[in-house]
Design a protein around this motif. Sequence first.
Motif, PDB file in Angstrom:
ATOM      1  N   ILE A  15       0.962  -0.696  -0.351  1.00 57.48           N
ATOM      2  CA  ILE A  15       0.062   0.052  -0.266  1.00 57.48           C
ATOM      3  C   ILE A  15       0.792   1.499  -0.260  1.00 57.48           C
ATOM      4  CG2 ILE A  15      -0.709  -0.108   2.620  1.00 57.48           C
ATOM      5  CD1 ILE A  15      -3.386   0.993   2.208  1.00 57.48           C
ATOM      6  N   GLU A  16       0.341   2.035  -0.337  1.00 55.19           N
ATOM      7  CA  GLU A  16       1.240   3.144  -0.374  1.00 55.19           C
ATOM      8  C   GLU A  16      -0.225   4.754   0.134  1.00 55.19           C
ATOM      9  OE1 GLU A  16       4.026   4.128  -0.955  1.00 55.19           O
ATOM     10  OE2 GLU A  16       5.057   2.427  -1.535  1.00 55.19           O
ATOM     11  N   LEU A  17       0.643   5.731   0.548  1.00 53.92           N
ATOM     12  CA  LEU A  17      -0.208   6.571   1.463  1.00 53.92           C
ATOM     13  C   LEU A  17      -0.330   8.440   1.031  1.00 53.92           C
ATOM     14  CD1 LEU A  17       0.923   5.657   4.458  1.00 53.92           C
ATOM     15  CD2 LEU A  17      -1.527   4.239   3.256  1.00 53.92           C
ATOM     16  N   PHE A  18      -1.591   8.885   0.459  1.00 55.66           N
ATOM     17  CA  PHE A  18      -1.111   9.950  -0.035  1.00 55.66           C
ATOM     18  C   PHE A  18      -2.364  10.649   1.224  1.00 55.66           C
ATOM     19  CE2 PHE A  18       1.254  10.782  -3.576  1.00 55.66           C
ATOM     20  CZ  PHE A  18       0.955   9.218  -4.470  1.00 55.66           C
ATOM     21  N   ALA A  19      -1.846  12.784   1.589  1.00 55.20           N
ATOM     22  CA  ALA A  19      -2.822  12.826   2.735  1.00 55.20           C
ATOM     23  C   ALA A  19      -2.150  14.188   1.587  1.00 55.20           C
ATOM     24  CB  ALA A  19      -2.035  13.449   3.713  1.00 55.20           C
ATOM     25  N   GLY A  20      -4.038  15.140   2.537  1.00 57.20           N
ATOM     26  CA  GLY A  20      -3.643  16.034   1.991  1.00 57.20           C
ATOM     27  C   GLY A  20      -2.091  17.463   1.898  1.00 57.20           C
ATOM     28  N   ALA A  21      -3.755  18.444   2.052  1.00 57.82           N
ATOM     29  CA  ALA A  21      -2.328  19.998   2.320  1.00 57.82           C
ATOM     30  C   ALA A  21      -2.143  20.067   3.656  1.00 57.82           C
ATOM     31  CB  ALA A  21      -2.406  21.155   1.612  1.00 57.82           C
ATOM     32  N   LEU A  22      -0.802  20.020   4.159  1.00 56.77           N
ATOM     33  CA  LEU A  22      -0.498  20.960   5.289  1.00 56.77           C
ATOM     34  C   LEU A  22      -0.976  21.263   6.008  1.00 56.77           C
ATOM     35  CD1 LEU A  22       3.000  19.429   5.795  1.00 56.77           C
ATOM     36  CD2 LEU A  22       1.326  18.837   6.824  1.00 56.77           C
TER      37      LEU A  22
END
Length: 360
Positions: free
Chosen positions: A167-174
Amino acid sequence: MNVNRRHLLTGTIGAAAVALTASACASEDGGGDGSGQKVGISMPTKTSERWILDGDNLKTSFEDAGYEVTLQYANDVAADQVSQIETMVGQNVNVLVIAAIDNKSLSGVLAQAKDQDITVIAYDRLILDTPDVDYYASFDNTKVGTLQGTYIAEALELETAAGPFNIELFAGALTDNNTQYFFNGAWAVLEPYVTEGKLVVKSGQTTLEQIATENWDGAVAQERMDNILSNFYNDGSIVDAVLSPYDGISRGIIASLQGSGYTTMPVITGQDAEVESVKYIIDGLQSMTVYKDTRELAATTVDMVVAVLDGKDPEVNDEETYDNGVKVVPAYLLEPVSVDINNYQEVVVDSGYINADELA
Ligand code: BGC
């Protein structure tokens, strides 16, 4: 919209109920006499479909309720948003409805707003480090992440399958307060499987700082995915799942995967039920999205404003979760809904959120 009806709307996703437009809710309210009071609406960007809908819904709903509306978009530039809000303060608006680009950039301008007794509603994104935000209207942001994480766990059958899966993980803007809520909600579901070894993050990138995406920009996510694929998957191994917080980011990730030859996509999450991504779900490119009815959010916001300007306390349903560093901001949180190939028709089409012909 009366209180009971809103509870009904948020409790389940009764398709017919949700088909009520925000403007109908606002004017049926009896609160429909803004008597020319002024509302300044500050939205973050036009690059994403959801904010265009938010702006349109808010404008129509406030106008139907008798308010004069100024609506501005700041194209993801925080300083521009500050000056647009300054101008609204100068125009003596009675209320500001703000979806912040940078949650920490607004203290100065909101202090000016408070000097003029302007009511400030943080719209969808909490504004931090200021006492001068009165209410918060949003969705249950932790639950958005829970729905995304749970979807991946169920799609890979992590409870029973042997794995391991990549799995790879992405998040939004800090700069967006929601980012940590989305990720923490998802990670609470997924991390135990990583600890157990059933899920493997081959890139090793698991901290919010490592996985964040500047400005929620799909092109930035695409580039990061390109790097991950060429650095960590050049041994023939494949990505089985990607945690993505938002449809625009998901589309960037999908473009990257397609560019490196994937014909069958991993499990990929998203958020906002953007038309393009619902099409991707129908075409089997994206697995799910999280639907948040922006018509309901607009109606909730109008209800709040009508109450405040009427000298009443608006209805809130959360007075604990959203501490902005200075105070806990009273919030009304709506329910997000998980959408995939099995329920998109009922949830987003039958409810009138997306027209069937837009998906053709
Ligand atoms: C919103 C999401 C949206 C994201 C990017 C967040 O603050 O809650 O719905 O996907 O911003 O625009």
